[in-house]
Each structure stands twice: as structure tokens, then as C-alpha cells.
Motif scaffolding. Structure first.
Motif, PDB file in Angstrom:
ATOM      1  N   CYS A  42       1.549  -1.828  15.559  1.00 26.98           N
ATOM      2  CA  CYS A  42       1.001  -1.047  14.352  1.00 26.98           C
ATOM      3  C   CYS A  42      -0.366  -0.640  14.423  1.00 26.98           C
ATOM      4  CB  CYS A  42       1.474  -1.746  12.998  1.00 26.98           C
ATOM      5  SG  CYS A  42       0.559  -3.191  12.910  1.00 26.98           S
ATOM      6  N   GLY A  43      -0.781   0.367  13.760  1.00 26.31           N
ATOM      7  CA  GLY A  43      -2.258   0.568  13.574  1.00 26.31           C
ATOM      8  C   GLY A  43      -2.715  -0.539  12.405  1.00 26.31           C
ATOM      9  N   GLU A  86      -0.546  10.293   8.432  1.00 24.20           N
ATOM     10  CA  GLU A  86       0.458   9.280   8.890  1.00 24.20           C
ATOM     11  C   GLU A  86       0.445   9.326  10.529  1.00 24.20           C
ATOM     12  OE1 GLU A  86       1.744   6.900   7.057  1.00 24.20           O
ATOM     13  OE2 GLU A  86       2.625   8.235   5.420  1.00 24.20           O
ATOM     14  N   HIS A  87       0.663   8.226  10.977  1.00 28.77           N
ATOM     15  CA  HIS A  87       0.603   8.091  12.495  1.00 28.77           C
ATOM     16  C   HIS A  87      -0.591   8.452  13.020  1.00 28.77           C
ATOM     17  CE1 HIS A  87       4.873   6.488  12.911  1.00 28.77           C
ATOM     18  NE2 HIS A  87       5.004   7.312  12.014  1.00 28.77           N
ATOM     19  N   GLY A 107       5.886   4.589   8.615  1.00 30.32           N
ATOM     20  CA  GLY A 107       6.347   4.596  10.121  1.00 30.32           C
ATOM     21  C   GLY A 107       7.634   5.475  10.127  1.00 30.32           C
ATOM     22  N   ASP A 137      -3.405   6.506  12.577  1.00 29.87           N
ATOM     23  CA  ASP A 137      -4.355   5.238  12.846  1.00 29.87           C
ATOM     24  C   ASP A 137      -4.428   4.736  13.978  1.00 29.87           C
ATOM     25  OD1 ASP A 137      -1.708   4.148  12.479  1.00 29.87           O
ATOM     26  OD2 ASP A 137      -2.139   2.554  10.970  1.00 29.87           O
ATOM     27  N   TYR A 157       8.732   3.551  17.265  1.00 24.73           N
ATOM     28  CA  TYR A 157       7.345   3.465  16.871  1.00 24.73           C
ATOM     29  C   TYR A 157       6.523   3.073  18.082  1.00 24.73           C
ATOM     30  CZ  TYR A 157       3.006   2.099  14.412  1.00 24.73           C
ATOM     31  OH  TYR A 157       1.581   2.323  13.594  1.00 24.73           O
ATOM     32  N   ARG A 181       1.014  -1.123  -0.087  1.00 25.60           N
ATOM     33  CA  ARG A 181       0.011   0.080   0.228  1.00 25.60           C
ATOM     34  C   ARG A 181       0.746   1.269  -0.083  1.00 25.60           C
ATOM     35  NH1 ARG A 181       2.191   2.338   3.266  1.00 25.60           N
ATOM     36  NH2 ARG A 181       2.526   1.951   5.526  1.00 25.60           N
ATOM     37  N   ASP A 185      -2.468  -0.617   7.303  1.00 21.80           N
ATOM     38  CA  ASP A 185      -1.641  -1.172   6.315  1.00 21.80           C
ATOM     39  C   ASP A 185      -2.601  -2.467   5.828  1.00 21.80           C
ATOM     40  OD1 ASP A 185       0.402   0.380   7.004  1.00 21.80           O
ATOM     41  OD2 ASP A 185       1.608  -1.040   7.989  1.00 21.80           O
TER      42      ASP A 185
END
Ligand code: GLA
Length: 386
Positions: free
Chosen positions: A168-169, A34-35, A338, A37, A222, A28, A172
Motif C-alpha cells: 500500500c501507499g 485514488e491510486h 483500493g 499515493d 493491487y 479514513r 491510509d
């Protein structure tokens, strides 16, 4: 003819003497947002034509054999014991997804598989989410589980969070699974409601420049950003409104009136997130109204926020953004994903791309000794059985 699809199919047949189920699962890009989610905000991703390909079929024992064509590796897996394989990271992405089905009380029939793909690894285009989503689709299909795409997206995210350990959110895997050719999707990461927008870029194209670096800070920093955002949210719940759902919903005025009471770093992280969430909403309006110049300006503003307030950029990414954003053929440029390496995403006039790339590769190589890769983005449909 799709060569990778044919390759995994052939390797599967050679090894297991059966015709496999074939799955294509895309990487994707994310235009803006960005950041946001994991802060319950909005994102604007699209699935790409670069994808992971999986050939898969149930095995007839309690074990399965998995082959990674790209890594030249083959592992035997005992499905009764889902344990980490420290030397085969790619296999862990598969194991993590199996574990999540099992955690939900679903019996997973052992399977053999062959995988390959052309999502550049470490480029921030989510090659891991592409693979995990492919595996989620495969297990859902082979075991007739009947999960829908949203459930699969959540399951895959949980696999990455718990088995791989990256907090992660959901962007992705959601983008990989829900992609639609010629469209971006505006996803509300709190409710998982989403809307497709046609991607009408006229004379412009989305182009990625790959720094070729992935600093090993990625995962630790992260996870630290997530903690700092949570700290911010706790503050706003305590002093303003305990029912506020997430950081993206916090009004800028609350933040601004709290400067003297908040830790400076946490303040900056919150400022970036709150501003970015507002920026993506107005950027979507720009896109719908065909105001590409305004859209581009917002992309570059995102980079400034990620560089100065959120501090997830790095010198290679900054170099690539600084070198192009003022060019007349470039509407916007920013780091994507990220951070700490991977690609920049740029909106560039189609007939200027090659010339810009040749100039930029020379200056980038002079500066870093790294050959600059460029990917022109073509959007594609989400994870599918071929
Ligand atoms: C990585 C994560 C995503 C998202 C982005 C930043 O790609 O996997 O969930 O947080 O970083 O927007």
C-alpha cells in the motif's frame, strides 16, 4: 460517553487489574485522488469518527496478552520472537508494527492490550491502518521513542508492506494519524507536505454506500497495478527524462506521443494516474471556491477512470455508482480505496439521503441479495491518546 472506549478500558482492567493507556485511531475516507499515493501524487483524505480503540500497558514479563473484543480472541505473544500468526490476522497488524520499531534498533517493552472498534472491516475505510497507527502511537508513548507523526506514518506503512505483504501507499496511515475535525488534507505523497482544507459542504453530506463485498483479488491486483505503474515510469525515464521522480509528474503529452510503443494495459494505467493527479488538483480549487457541482463531476470522472482504465472496480461498485450519479440530489459518486469491493463515496443533498438510501437498498438487494449499509461521514481528529 464513548461506549467502545469504556468497553476496552473495562476489559483491560478486568483482565490485567490496571488502568490502561487509551488510544483512539480513526478510519479514513478519501474524497478524490485514488491510486495516486504510491505514484507520488496527491490525495485528499479525511479521518472519520469511526475508529479503532486500544487499551494498552506494559506487561511485567517477556510475554504479552492481546485481546480482540470483536473477534472474541485472545493470544499470548512472546516478544522475543516476532513471527506471523496465520490464524489471527488482527494480531499480525500489531506484530508488524513491533517488528518495525525493532528493525530501527528500538527496544519494545512487552505489553498487554485490548482492542475493539467500529471501522467497518473490508469496507475500504482502512480499519487495518487505524489499528496499526494506534499501535505505533502506543509503542512510541510507552517506550518514549519520540518519533513525530510523519515518522510514525512511514513506519506503519512499512509494517503493512513488509509484515502483511500489501504494498500500500502512505495515504491510509497518514490520514489516520494526521486527521483534523471538519477538514480534509491535501497530501503530496512524494514529499509528505500537506495542507488542511476546511470541509464546507453546505447542504450536502459525504455518504458511503457499502457493497458488502471484498473480492479476494484485492491484494494481488493491487500489487499488480503497482508493478504496471512502475513499468510505465521506467519507460518514461528511458525515453524522456531519467530524472522524472514518479508517474504523477509525467506530462500527458509524453504519454499521448507514446501510444504505439507502449503495452496497451500499461498505457491505460498510466493514463488514469496522470489524469487523476491533475483532476485532484483542480478538484481542490473547486472545493476552495465552493464549486461543489464541479467537484462532484470530477469524483464521477474518477470512477470512470478507475472502472475503464485502471480496472479496479467491480460489478457491485459499478451498480451503486450507476444507480445514483444522475440523481439531481447527487453531485458525485465513485468507488473509494483500493477497489474490488468496499464502499462508494457520494456527495448527496442532506434532505434527500434517506429517501435515496431506501430506494437504493431495495434495488441493490434485489440485484445482489446483500443488505446495503450506509455510513454518513463525520470527520474527526487523527490518532490520539485519550
Ligand atoms: C488502498 C491503499 C492506499 C491507496 C488506496 C487507493 O486503500 O491502502 O495506500 O493506494 O488503496 O487510492
Amino acid at each position: 460517553m464513548n461506549q467502545i472506549k469504556d468497553l476496552v478500558s473495562q476489559v483491560f482492567t478486568d483482565n490485567f487489574h490496571q488502568k490502561p493507556i487509551l488510544i483512539r485511531s480513526p478510519g479514513r475516507v478519501n474524497l478524490i485522488g485514488e491510486h495516486t499515493d504510491y505514484n507520488g501524487g496527491f490525495v485528499l483524505p479525511a479521518a472519520t469518527d469511526k475508529a479503532a480503540y486500544l487499551a494498552v500497558n506494559p506487561s511485567d514479563s517477556e510475554k504479552g496478552t492481546w485481546i480482540s473484543v470483536d473477534m472474541h480472541e485472545r493470544v499470548e505473544v512472546d516478544f522475543s520472537q516476532i513471527i506471523q500468526m496465520p490464524n489471527h490476522r488482527w494480531a499480525n497488524y500489531i506484530l508488524g508494527v513491533i517488528e518495525q520499531f525493532k528493525n530501527r534498533g528500538i527496544k519494545v517493552q512487552p505489553f498487554n492490550c485490548v482492542l475493539s472498534g467500529n471501522v467497518p472491516i473490508g469496507s475500504g475505510m482502512s480499519s487495518s491502518a487505524a489499528l496499526e497507527s494506534a499501535v505505533g502511537f502506543a509503542i512510541n508513548e510507552m517506550n518514549q521513542v519520540g518519533m513525530d507523526k510523519k515518522q510514525l506514518s512511514k513506519l506503519v506503512q512499512q509494517a503493512e508492506n513488509e509484515f502483511i505483504g500489501v504494498k500500500c501507499g502512505i495515504m491510509d496511515m497518514f490520514a489516520s494519524i494526521h486527521g483534523k475535525e471538519n477538514h480534509v488534507m491535501r497530501l503530496n505523497c512524494e514529499t509528505l507536505d500537506f495542507e488542511y482544507f476546511p470541509l464546507n459542504l453546505g447542504n450536502y453530506k459525504i455518504v458511503l454506500f457499502d457493497t458488502g463485498v471484498k473480492h479476494n483479488l484485492v491484494e494481488s491486483e493491487y500489487n499488480l497495478r503497482r508493478q504496471q505503474c512502475e513499468e510505465g515510469l521506467i519507460f518514461f525515464r528511458k525515453y524522456f527524462d531519467e530524472s522524472v521522480k514518479n508517474l504523477s509528474q509525467v506530462p500527458l503529452a509524453w504519454l499521448q506521443s507514446s501510444k504505439s510503443q507502449m503495452d496497451n494495459l500499461v498505457y491505460n494505467r498510466c493514463q488514469y494516474v496522470i489524469e487523476e493527479n491533475q483532476r485532484i488538483l483542480s478538484a481542490c480549487e473547486d472545493l476552495q471556491a465552493g464549486k461543489l457541482e464541479d467537484f462532484g463531476i470530477k469524483m464521477t470522472a474518477t470512477h470512470e477512470g478507475l472502472r475503464n482504465l485502471y480496472e479496479v472496480s467491480c460489478k457491485e461498485l459499478d451498480f451503486l455508482v450507476d444507480a445514483v450519479w444522475h440523481e439531481t440530489s447527487v453531485l458525485g459518486s465513485r468507488m473509494m480505496g483500493g477497489g474490488f469491493g468496499g464502499c462508494t463515496i457520494n456527495l448527496i443533498k442532506t434532505d434527500a439521503i434517506d429517501e435515496l438510501y431506501s430506494r437504493l437498498s431495495i434495488s441493490y438487494e434485489n440485484k445482489t441479495n446483500i443488505k446495503l449499509e450506509m455510513y454518513s461521514v463525520v470527520t474527526a481528529n487523527g490518532t490520539e491518546i485519550l
